[in-house]
Scaffold this active site. Structure first.
Site, PDB file in Angstrom:
ATOM      1  N   CYS A   1      -1.050   6.073   6.756  1.00  0.00           N
ATOM      2  CA  CYS A   1      -2.257   5.547   7.308  1.00  0.00           C
ATOM      3  C   CYS A   1      -1.791   4.610   8.604  1.00  0.00           C
ATOM      4  O   CYS A   1      -0.959   3.967   8.356  1.00  0.00           O
ATOM      5  CB  CYS A   1      -2.926   4.843   6.118  1.00  0.00           C
ATOM      6  SG  CYS A   1      -4.376   4.065   6.723  1.00  0.00           S
TER       7      CYS A   1
ATOM      8  N   GLU B   1     -26.260 -14.533  25.166  1.00  0.00           N
ATOM      9  CA  GLU B   1     -25.837 -13.177  24.780  1.00  0.00           C
ATOM     10  C   GLU B   1     -26.397 -12.213  25.839  1.00  0.00           C
ATOM     11  O   GLU B   1     -27.539 -12.295  26.493  1.00  0.00           O
ATOM     12  CB  GLU B   1     -26.112 -12.955  23.537  1.00  0.00           C
ATOM     13  CG  GLU B   1     -25.595 -12.045  22.734  1.00  0.00           C
ATOM     14  CD  GLU B   1     -24.149 -11.669  22.907  1.00  0.00           C
ATOM     15  OE1 GLU B   1     -23.577 -10.885  23.843  1.00  0.00           O
ATOM     16  OE2 GLU B   1     -23.309 -12.276  22.166  1.00  0.00           O
TER      17      GLU B   1
ATOM     18  N   CYS C   1     -10.116 -12.662  21.003  1.00  0.00           N
ATOM     19  CA  CYS C   1      -9.831 -11.464  20.412  1.00  0.00           C
ATOM     20  C   CYS C   1      -8.644 -10.786  21.060  1.00  0.00           C
ATOM     21  O   CYS C   1      -8.586  -9.666  20.728  1.00  0.00           O
ATOM     22  CB  CYS C   1     -10.892 -10.834  19.692  1.00  0.00           C
ATOM     23  SG  CYS C   1     -12.141 -10.052  21.107  1.00  0.00           S
TER      24      CYS C   1
ATOM     25  N   CYS D   1      -2.842  -0.169   9.177  1.00  0.00           N
ATOM     26  CA  CYS D   1      -2.092  -1.441   9.178  1.00  0.00           C
ATOM     27  C   CYS D   1      -0.964  -0.908   9.849  1.00  0.00           C
ATOM     28  O   CYS D   1      -0.460  -0.007   9.512  1.00  0.00           O
ATOM     29  CB  CYS D   1      -1.720  -1.908   7.661  1.00  0.00           C
ATOM     30  SG  CYS D   1      -3.292  -2.620   6.655  1.00  0.00           S
TER      31      CYS D   1
ATOM     32  N   ASP E   1     -16.930 -17.307  23.176  1.00  0.00           N
ATOM     33  CA  ASP E   1     -16.427 -16.242  22.318  1.00  0.00           C
ATOM     34  C   ASP E   1     -16.629 -14.783  22.923  1.00  0.00           C
ATOM     35  O   ASP E   1     -17.375 -14.102  22.258  1.00  0.00           O
ATOM     36  CB  ASP E   1     -17.023 -16.586  20.908  1.00  0.00           C
ATOM     37  CG  ASP E   1     -16.441 -15.694  20.035  1.00  0.00           C
ATOM     38  OD1 ASP E   1     -15.481 -15.090  20.014  1.00  0.00           O
ATOM     39  OD2 ASP E   1     -17.070 -15.429  18.852  1.00  0.00           O
TER      40      ASP E   1
ATOM     41  N   CYS F   1       0.718  -1.021  -0.014  1.00  0.00           N
ATOM     42  CA  CYS F   1       0.137   0.011   0.234  1.00  0.00           C
ATOM     43  C   CYS F   1       0.946   1.177   0.063  1.00  0.00           C
ATOM     44  O   CYS F   1       1.825   1.291   0.841  1.00  0.00           O
ATOM     45  CB  CYS F   1      -0.950  -0.002   1.379  1.00  0.00           C
ATOM     46  SG  CYS F   1      -1.953   1.483   1.444  1.00  0.00           S
TER      47      CYS F   1
ATOM     48  N   CYS G   1      -7.094   1.250  -0.652  1.00  0.00           N
ATOM     49  CA  CYS G   1      -6.892   0.527   0.480  1.00  0.00           C
ATOM     50  C   CYS G   1      -6.641  -0.947   0.053  1.00  0.00           C
ATOM     51  O   CYS G   1      -7.678  -1.609  -0.380  1.00  0.00           O
ATOM     52  CB  CYS G   1      -7.971   0.774   1.579  1.00  0.00           C
ATOM     53  SG  CYS G   1      -7.614  -0.424   3.017  1.00  0.00           S
TER      54      CYS G   1
ATOM     55  N   ASN H   1     -26.526 -11.021  31.482  1.00  0.00           N
ATOM     56  CA  ASN H   1     -25.304 -10.237  31.736  1.00  0.00           C
ATOM     57  C   ASN H   1     -24.219 -11.195  32.179  1.00  0.00           C
ATOM     58  O   ASN H   1     -24.081 -11.371  33.288  1.00  0.00           O
ATOM     59  CB  ASN H   1     -25.808  -9.244  32.701  1.00  0.00           C
ATOM     60  CG  ASN H   1     -24.356  -8.240  32.702  1.00  0.00           C
ATOM     61  OD1 ASN H   1     -23.368  -8.511  32.319  1.00  0.00           O
ATOM     62  ND2 ASN H   1     -24.747  -6.963  33.475  1.00  0.00           N
TER      63      ASN H   1
END
Length: 391
Positions: free
Chosen positions: A16, A260, A344, A19, A309, A6, A98, A288
């Site tokens: 930018c 959830e 994550c 990344c 997850d 890029c 991009c 919750n």
């Protein structure tokens, strides 16, 4: 080291910041993620996986099916800017393309700049959120325009014209995410697919969905293989979202409870189950999970297998409640024999892993990296925790 693909990538002022690792070969990036995961598990949780899983990889370019682009009217830079923020700055990068966005979305950047520049409300439009879905005849591109003031008739006409010319959907967001609505009801719905399981997942452009559809398909298949749920076996899918793991598990014959935090999200997950003909095996409830305790956990019943997850904050309250409950062992309740944890954030995974292993009696039987966000510093991973049925 490799040459970045890029022209907007770099360490210089104005580059930018979308990344951070384009100067590294994609295979080296995966190795870095794996090392980060292993280091975090050990240094924060004092846990070492018995087996290192092969990393999950996918396309390195054009993979980002979700993105939030900032919009600024900057006369000193020639007009309107649309893109990611500059590196370590709140300014918007001067981008013309991009490489991590799908090519069709990347090609829209100059046209979006021209559109916003022509709008009367250009100083009151802070962001455009991008979500790309799948349809039988090609990609569906949804653009969510955040506007801080009502749009006039002329601006609405400009949006309609842009949608017709470029084949996109406009969604408007006057306030919070709950106010998002279609500008025009015509056109296909936004959805992604899990072809291996025959599942179609409609979603709204502001919903959380994995940005990398190709990697998500591999991740779901890998997680379900590792979970190894048997037909008719009860499974709980914690932080289930729209049913990304719940519905494939139900398709395989498990009896799945998805949990959830949002009642609205739970209703939409129920709708997805009905649409896919899986509502007999998949049910959903709202709870919750950041405040759950052992008593509430026991009330949801036992399950032999869990899939967890969580968001970046991790699942500390849930894991704490599980550890407390397995010590108390009320009548009729048994702890899960296997937990597959999709993360994550390796730091919160490591924290929760330490609690499961050192206080709960599970062992970390496997862990590995998931290259969900190539060229960024983001580390996605999954880990497997096991215990003997009699323990």
């Amino acid at each position: 080291r490799v040459r970045p693909a890029c022209p907007h990538f770099g360490l210089h002022a104005g580059a930018c910041g979308g990344c951070k690792m384009q100067h590294l070969h994609p295979a080296a990036q995966v190795a870095v993620r794996q090392r980060v995961l292993e280091d975090q598990l050990w240094h924060l949780g004092k846990v070492r996986a018995e087996r290192v899983l092969r990393p999950i990889e996918g396309p390195a370019w054009g993979y980002r099916f979700r993105a939030r682009l900032a919009v600024r009217h900057v006369p000193k830079k020639g007009g309107v800017l649309v893109g990611f923020h500059e590196r370590k700055s709140s300014y918007v990068a001067d981008m013309s393309r991009c490489e991590v966005l799908p090519p069709a979305v990347s090609a829209l950047l100059p046209a979006l700049r021209a559109l916003v520049a022509a709008m009367d409300a250009r100083d009151r439009l802070p962001q455009i959120e991008v979500a790309v879905g799948e349809a039988p005849d090609g990609a569906v591109i949804a653009l969510v325009l955040r506007h801080l003031a009502p749009l006039g008739a002329a601006d609405l006409a400009r949006l309609h014209g842009f949608a017709r010319e470029h084949g996109v959907q406009w969604w408007l967001q006057p306030k919070g995410p709950e106010t998002v609505h279609r500008l025009d009801d015509d056109g296909p719905e936004l959805a992604y697919t899990l072809p291996e399981f025959g599942v179609v997942m409609p979603f709204r452009p502001t919903d959380f969905t994995q940005v990398n559809h190709a990697v998500n398909r591999v991740l779901v298949a890998r997680a379900l293989r590792l979970l190894d749920a048997q037909r008719g076996e009860r499974v709980v899918d914690w932080f289930c979202g729209l049913g990304n793991f719940t519905l494939p598990l139900a398709r395989q014959g498990a009896e799945v409870l998805g949990v959830e935090g949002s009642a609205t999200l739970v209703q939409r997950a129920c709708d997805n189950a009905r649409r896919n003909g899986l509502d007999a095996r998949a049910s959903f409830i709202a709870a919750n999970l950041f405040e759950i305790d052992a008593t509430a956990l026991a009330g949801l019943g036992a399950a032999a297998r869990w899939l967890v997850d969580p968001p970046r904050e991790g699942a500390f309250a849930l894991v704490r409640a599980l550890v407390d409950l397995q010590r108390e062992r009320p009548d009729g309740w048994t702890p899960p024999r296997r937990i597959v944890y999709v993360s994550c954030n390796p730091a919160t995974l490591a924290r929760d892993a330490g609690l499961l292993v050192h206080q709960g009696g599970w062992r970390c039987s496997a862990a590995g990296a998931v290259n969900m966000f190539p060229h960024t510093a983001h580390v996605e991973s999954l880990a497997v925790f096991d215990r003997e049925a009699s323990a």
